[in-house]
Design an enzyme around this catalytic site. Structure first.
Site: not given
Length: 280
Positions: A44, A173
């Site tokens: 991320s 993500d």
């Protein structure tokens, strides 16, 4: 590359949204020590910061760009407005209000330093980028191919961004499955891991969380559970947790305050790395 007193150092940069700006003082510490990681693994926001560093930017370069890109709230909002849905009907998907309005690749193009490579092959430091295969319900790691698309997938938080399609996979993500990817650094003599997930904190004198704080706090608890289990089985010689709990995942406009809160970690890692290297 990546050797310090004959020992290699791997660096894991974790997920955490705006709190991930706390990775920057860690990179500055590496620069001040004259140490280049043998490999970086990012999830991320950790993938974003890691991609910039692996492309050859210094920690100081990344700090300067961050403050320039995020320091003017009006300019940030104006840039994001450029990426909003152009037509009213684009806000809806099959009659349901769409939460995933932003294209992560376009957001990266607006905010990433221009020097960030477009391909893994062009990096000066090997990089692992962690993503989540949405329909495969599993982690998917990228170490080659188009860099910016992989990083876009790694930051594609479902509430904010559209999923990214890469190699026929629908990706979201990376923090959802591997928020601190220490397991991608096998072979490094010393592993440094930076956990910026944080945890829920009472705000404004209220003990009862708002709906938004409940949502993000629950995600933090889940991610911390994953990290705790991972660290039972994977080695992290230095585990850093900057004091940035008071910041929310989307507090990017508080970049200067986040960096100030995280700055003490720079001297902490320098002392700990120096001790480890001297003992080795």
């Amino acid at each position: 590359m990546g050797m310090a007193k004959g020992r290699s150092v791997g660096l894991a940069l974790g997920a955490g949204g705006a709190r991930g700006l706390a990775h920057i003082p860690v990179l500055e510490a590496f620069d001040e020590l004259g140490i280049s990681p043998c490999r970086i693994a990012g999830s991320s926001i950790g993938a974003v910061i890691g991609a910039a560093y692996a492309s050859g930017l210094s920690g100081r370069d990344i700090r300067g760009h961050t403050l320039d890109a995020l320091g003017d709230p009006a300019r940030v909002v104006a840039k994001l407005m450029e990426l909003r849905p152009r037509r009213f009907r684009d806000v809806f998907a099959r009659g349901v209000l769409s939460l995933a309005q932003f294209d992560a690749e376009r957001v990266l193009d607006l905010f990433l330093p221009k020097q960030v490579a477009h391909s893994f092959a062009d990096l000066s430091i090997p990089l692992s980028v962690v993503t989540t295969d949405f329909y495969g319900c599993c982690e998917l790691e990228f170490t080659s191919g188009p860099l910016r698309k992989a990083v876009a997938a790694s930051i594609a938080l479902p509430a904010l961004f559209k999923p990214v399609t890469l190699h026929g996979r629908i990706l979201v993500d990376g923090g959802m499955v591997n928020p601190l990817p220490v397991d991608k650094l096998a072979g490094a003599d010393i592993i440094v891991a930076v956990d910026v997930v944080g945890g829920p904190e009472p705000r404004g004198g209220r003990q009862y969380p708002s709906p938004r704080d409940s949502l993000f706090g629950a995600t933090q608890i889940l991610m911390q559970s994953i990290i705790a289990e991972k660290l039972r089985h994977e080695r992290a010689d230095i585990l850093l947790r900057p004091d940035i709990n008071l910041f929310r995942v989307l507090d990017f406009l508080k970049a200067r305050a986040i960096l100030k809160a995280a700055d003490p970690v720079r001297e902490k890692i320098k002392r700990r790395l120096d001790r480890l290297l001297s003992a080795g």
